[in-house]
Write an enzyme that holds these catalytic residues in place. Structure first.
Site, PDB file in Angstrom:
ATOM      1  N   ASP A   1      34.363   2.545 -15.827  1.00 50.03           N
ATOM      2  CA  ASP A   1      33.920   3.664 -14.999  1.00 50.03           C
ATOM      3  C   ASP A   1      35.184   4.325 -14.436  1.00 50.03           C
ATOM      4  OD1 ASP A   1      32.577   5.539 -13.556  1.00 50.03           O
ATOM      5  OD2 ASP A   1      31.232   4.152 -12.534  1.00 50.03           O
TER       6      ASP A   1
HETATM    7  C1  BGC Z   1      30.356   7.541 -12.220  1.00 47.50           C
HETATM    8  C2  BGC Z   1      29.982   7.469 -13.672  1.00 47.50           C
HETATM    9  C3  BGC Z   1      30.408   8.724 -14.375  1.00 47.50           C
HETATM   10  C4  BGC Z   1      31.879   8.941 -14.173  1.00 47.50           C
HETATM   11  C5  BGC Z   1      32.404  10.182 -14.823  1.00 47.50           C
HETATM   12  C6  BGC Z   1      31.795   7.904 -12.036  1.00 47.50           C
HETATM   13  O1  BGC Z   1      32.070   8.169 -10.700  1.00 47.50           O
HETATM   14  O2  BGC Z   1      30.079   6.315 -11.583  1.00 47.50           O
HETATM   15  O3  BGC Z   1      28.604   7.272 -13.797  1.00 47.50           O
HETATM   16  O4  BGC Z   1      30.063   8.660 -15.719  1.00 47.50           O
HETATM   17  O5  BGC Z   1      32.146   9.014 -12.806  1.00 47.50           O
HETATM   18  O6  BGC Z   1      32.042  11.306 -14.097  1.00 47.50           O
END
Ligand code: BGC
Ligand code: BGC
Length: 977
Positions: free
Chosen positions: A373
């Protein structure tokens, strides 16, 4: 892996003594990535740079303008919360507060570290990382990948595995290509309900609404739609679906991105979504792995603590609850899994070797790649060894710091032997193999969107046609970045029609006194209008019925609850291309020759409102409850701390219902809402839970209100009478309980309806419940044994395919140095080193347990686990009769109660079970008076528990009760097996 190891093993930055400076550093890095330094930028003087990594030279157009503020870029947190950092007084106060906090923290630290918790016990080391390419159906892709990766330089492999940095390229995540091997850069884009940060794309109903349909075909078709749209915009990897949070806490801020807190419903919905997405040639991402159940404290950088929260879960609960949908996803062939921000059992999810190497890659046989993530990667070498394959967005410990934990550090780590070359080979292989597996080498399916340029045809960072290719860097060249490709489908294939169907079937009718619904276009139905007036009077109340005058995208990332609510907020939200508000659809459905609509689209009515607005024959009141991702908040909410309607919703309903004899309440919400303050008022005739419907909100709602479609949504969660009803585990941890906050999942398997059932708590509306406009009966349950009971699955099948082998000699470090004359972009992540001196001393200490040979899990041997777990043992068939007057849809739900008095043979301990668990379902449409026979089969996994002693699934001896019906508490038929 343990916290101990995480701390000691990350030479790239997370040093033990780094912790104290963490929040300070992060503030600094926020300032430096804010618009402040954008203003300070020197306009760049001409020369175009080569495409930073790889040779995918973009078409350059103009190169003039001074950088202007990005439209979409997430404002840094510090400035979002009031720009405190720019203000000296504020700094002083902060420093004093911080000092105080440190003193407190120092005190609690002793406590935290002394707390007798099994630092290693919960999450033992599991090394080395299993190699991909061990199943027949992946062989061809791995063979092609091995040719491709063999021709990559070490730099190429690093490029493929490390993101280029936040906002360094056009998507929310980007890898650079491997030029020498002709492997292209990849675009990773959110998310679960549509394409984030773009235009002319569908804003689909959210996951929770999809869960509420219980309709597998719609789950799959929405997946296809998502996949197609992502592909046409040039996205390689879609960052969804979300299946974690599962929904341990009903207020969890991101529960709505997934399909509901039951693992079977969640798993089936995720798998159908993934099949749909991937059939369109787009790589789906199963996220967030795992136990990222709340937003509060999810990330150190957001909470200001040195550590993210640790979700502490026992092995059985992990397997039977949180892991279940991931197993289904892997069985469906998902290409990518995203590891989450939180720690699990004291080790960061993205460097937890037990979770990534042991469970995901060995036991579940995952053949794809693990991506972090965004900034969930907290260590360099340690995470590579633990099984992380792709670092996203590529930055290091802080947003946009340009200091990758991989990138050049990975190059170095491979060159000095800290990361075995086999590991980076496997990382690159997995990514390239998935790319082949999904057919992304096919240029017809994945055309190059702009002339000769393989980049996506949109930019996440501006809505204008012209923009920067490398937004966060000092490359000021302006080129066409948005070509506004319309991917919503045309005519009969306009995706809005499908979105509307999903939203309508995801609408749950929970109360319908005297069959007030469906309404007729002229009012009523059998309501007698006030004969003194010419027209039937309908009042529509509440902000949620109306459109935001500033447009549906007025708040960044949908981070507020203003006007009609059709999506939660955060990275799982999209730009609405349009949003049909309920009022518009009501006005176009009612026959306005016969009906007079009064709109009172506010939540605050004057006390004498009936006198002011006239009395109504029918009132439709709209209320909401919203939540979203932790990087932004609205009214202090990320997770919901309570489950009440927001913005005075209860008061509005009660006020309307006092004077309106026929009140219908519509709730748009991210999850369960407490309705106790008014649900039993006699004037409240109907209640509709419309969840988060997406762009077609009003149209879908009126489809149900007027009965153009049957009310066929069923609750994908329990509606309790209070938050307390969900048990102590249902509460969000708001205040950290230590420097390294810990949340013990003590309730084990007993979340949502399982908790209510076991503790004899009567919910307001139970899991699985929902009314139709017709009635159904169940009869003639037949259980047939397809395979005999036996305690254990077949032995793990022997591997038939061996992983491909690649050359393992290390390149000359000279080849890893920046080429002469290379123009570096500021903050862009490159694979190159500044010089070729590679330090090999002190040698990297491999984590504890690195050399212990791990026996393959007996629960493994196929994608999603041992294939024998998916053998069907029982066939369940039942007749469903539509006893009403119209065609309608019913969801046949199959629940299993395990035998009592089960003793685990390996430990001699008693095994207890929830009273019943959902194991299968099927939605059927039946004409009035007709009967349909519905058949579903139960697998070995459905009839087994996870034995911690055996480390395998065990089918217990004794009688299973298999119950069939219309909800978790309406199970008219049952049989024994
Ligand atoms: C989120 C993810 C997301 C990623 C990209 C993160 O803060 O938890 O779900 O895919 O950002 O935007
Ligand atoms: C990103 C999230 C991130 C946040 C940080 C968002 O725009 O998509 O991944 O958590 O910015 O500010």
């Amino acid at each position: 892996m343990t916290r101990e190891v995480d701390l000691s093993s990350s030479r790239e930055g997370l040093l033990r003594n780094g912790a104290a400076t963490l929040s300070r550093d992060s503030l600094d890095s926020y300032t430096s990535s804010s618009e402040l330094d954008l203003d300070e930028l020197e306009p760049h003087n001409g020369q175009t740079s080569p495409r930073p990594r790889g040779g995918w030279s973009p078409v350059r157009r103009k190169n003039n303008s001074k950088r202007k503020r990005q439209e979409h870029k997430q404002p840094p947190k510090a400035s979002r919360k009031g720009g405190c950092l720019r203000n000296r007084a504020c700094w002083v106060v902060s420093v004093i507060l911080l000092g105080g906090l440190l003193v407190l923290v120092a005190g609690s630290r002793t406590f935290v570290y002394k707390k007798p918790q099994p630092m290693d016990g919960f999450s033992p080391p599991w090394y080395p990382s299993p190699k991909g390419g061990t199943f027949l159906n992946w062989t061809e892709s791995y063979l092609k990948a091995s040719t491709m990766v063999s021709s990559m330089s070490l730099m190429g492999k690093v490029n493929v595995t490390t993101g280029t940095g936040w906002a360094s390229d056009l998507c929310v995540g980007n890898t650079a290509g491997a030029f020498e091997a002709e492997f292209p850069p990849l675009c990773l884009q959110d998310g679960p309900l549509g394409i984030r940060f773009t235009d002319h794309a569908t804003a689909w109903p959210a996951g929770i609404t999809v869960g509420a349909t219980w309709n597998k075909d719609l789950m799959y078709r929405r997946g296809r739609g998502l996949g197609l749209e992502h592909r046409l915009k040039g996205v390689n990897i879609m960052l969804g679906p979300s299946m974690g949070p599962l929904g341990r806490m009903p207020g969890g801020g991101r529960n709505w991105e997934g399909f509901g807190p039951d693992p079977v419903l969640q798993g089936i919905a995720a798998a159908h979504t993934i099949r749909g997405i991937q059939e369109e040639g787009v790589i789906a991402t199963a996220k967030h792995y795992i136990a990222n159940e709340q937003e509060h404290l999810r990330q150190a950088s957001e909470s200001g603590l040195p550590y993210a929260i640790s979700s502490n879960i026992d092995d059985r609960t992990l397997h039977e609850l949180y892991l279940w949908p991931f197993a289904d996803s892997i069985r469906a062939g998902v290409g990518s899994v995203m590891c989450s921000y939180n720690m699990v059992n004291s080790s960061y999810a993205c460097s937890n070797s037990k979770l990534l190497n042991g469970i995901l890659k060995d036991e579940l046989g995952f053949q794809g790649f693990v991506q972090s993530d965004w900034l969930a990667q907290r260590s360099g070498v340690a995470s590579a060894l633990a099984g992380l394959d792709m670092s996203m967005p590529g930055d290091g410990l802080y947003w946009s710091d340009g200091q990758s934990l991989w990138g050049p550090r990975l190059t170095e780590a491979v060159l000095n032997g800290s990361v075995p070359i086999e590991r980076i080979n496997d990382m690159a292989l997995r990514i390239v193999a998935v790319w082949y597996q999904l057919g992304q080498d096919n240029e017809t399916l994945h055309p190059i969107p702009l002339e000769g340029d393989p980049r996506p045809n949109f930019s996440s960072w501006t809505k204008d046609r012209m923009g920067h290719l490398h937004e966060s860097t000092d490359d000021d060249a302006m080129v066409v970045v948005n070509n506004f490709t319309d991917v919503q489908g045309q005519g009969e294939n306009f995706h809005g029609r499908l979105a509307q169907q999903v939203a309508a079937e995801g609408t749950i009718l929970v109360k319908n006194e005297n069959n007030i619904l469906p309404l007729s276009q002229s009012g009523g139905p059998e309501l007698v209008k006030d004969r003194r007036r010419a027209k039937y009077n309908v009042g529509v109340f509440g902000e949620d019925a109306g459109a935001n005058p500033e447009g549906p995208n007025a708040c960044v990332d949908r981070g507020c609850n203003n006007f009609t609510l059709a999506s939660g907020w955060g990275s799982g939200a999209v730009e609405f291309p349009f949003l049909i508000p309920p009022i518009e659809a009501l006005e176009s459905t009612f026959d306005l020759d016969q009906v007079q609509i009064t709109r009172i689209l506010t939540n605050k009515l004057p006390n004498n409102w009936p006198e002011v607005h006239g009395s109504q024959d029918l009132c439709v009141v709209f209320i909401t409850s919203d939540a979203g991702e932790g990087f932004t908040s609205w009214n202090g909410i990320t997770d919901r701390i309570d489950l009440h309607p927001q913005k005075g919703g209860d008061e509005l309903v009660m006020q309307v219902a006092t004077s309106c004899a026929n009140t219908i309440v519509v709730i748009h919400a991210v999850g369960p809402v407490i309705v106790e303050r008014w649900i039993d008022l006699p004037n409240i005739k109907a209640v509709v839970l419309a969840n988060l419907p997406g762009e077609e909100s009003g149209n879908a709602l009126t489809d149900v209100l007027f009965g153009r479609v049957d009310a066929s949504g069923r609750l994908p969660y329990t509606v309790g009478k209070s938050l307390a009803d969900y048990g102590p585990g249902g509460k969000i941890m708001v205040k950290p309980n230590g420097l390294a906050p810990h949340q013990d999942f003590k309730e084990g398997l007993l979340i949502d309806y399982r908790h209510f059932d076991t503790n004899g708590i009567t919910p307001r509306y139970e899991f699985g419940f929902g009314l139709s406009y017709t009635t159904f009966t169940f009869s003639d349950l037949q259980l047939k044994s397809l395979k005999p009971k036996s305690p254990l699955p077949s032995p793990r099948p022997n591997a038939t395919v061996l992983p491909v082998t690649l050359p393992t000699q290390l390149p000359d470090p000279e080849t890893a140095v920046f080429p002469a004359g290379f123009r570096k972009l500021r903050k862009y992540i490159y694979p190159y080193l500044d010089n070729s001196t590679i330090k090999t001393e002190p040698y990297y200490p491999y984590p504890k347990g690195y050399n212990t040979v791990q026996p393959p899990s007996p629960a493994g041997g196929g994608e999603g686990g041992n294939p024998s777990l998916y053998d069907e043992h029982v066939s369940v068939s039942v007749n469903v009769t539509n006893t009403g007057k119209r065609k309608g849809k019913q969801v046949v739900q199959v629940y299993v109660s395990f035998p009592s008095d089960v003793i685990d043979a390996s430990t001699g301990k008693g095994i207890t079970f929830p009273i019943r668990v959902l194991r299968a379902f099927e939605k059927v449409e039946i004409n009035a008076t007709e009967t349909a026979t519905v058949n579903v089969n139960l697998t070995r996994r459905d009839l087994s528990y996870w034995s911690v002693g055996r480390q395998n699934w065990v089918m217990p001896d004794g009688n299973f009760t298999i119950a069939v019906g219309a909800s978790s508490r309406d199970l008219p038929l049952q049989g024994a097996w």
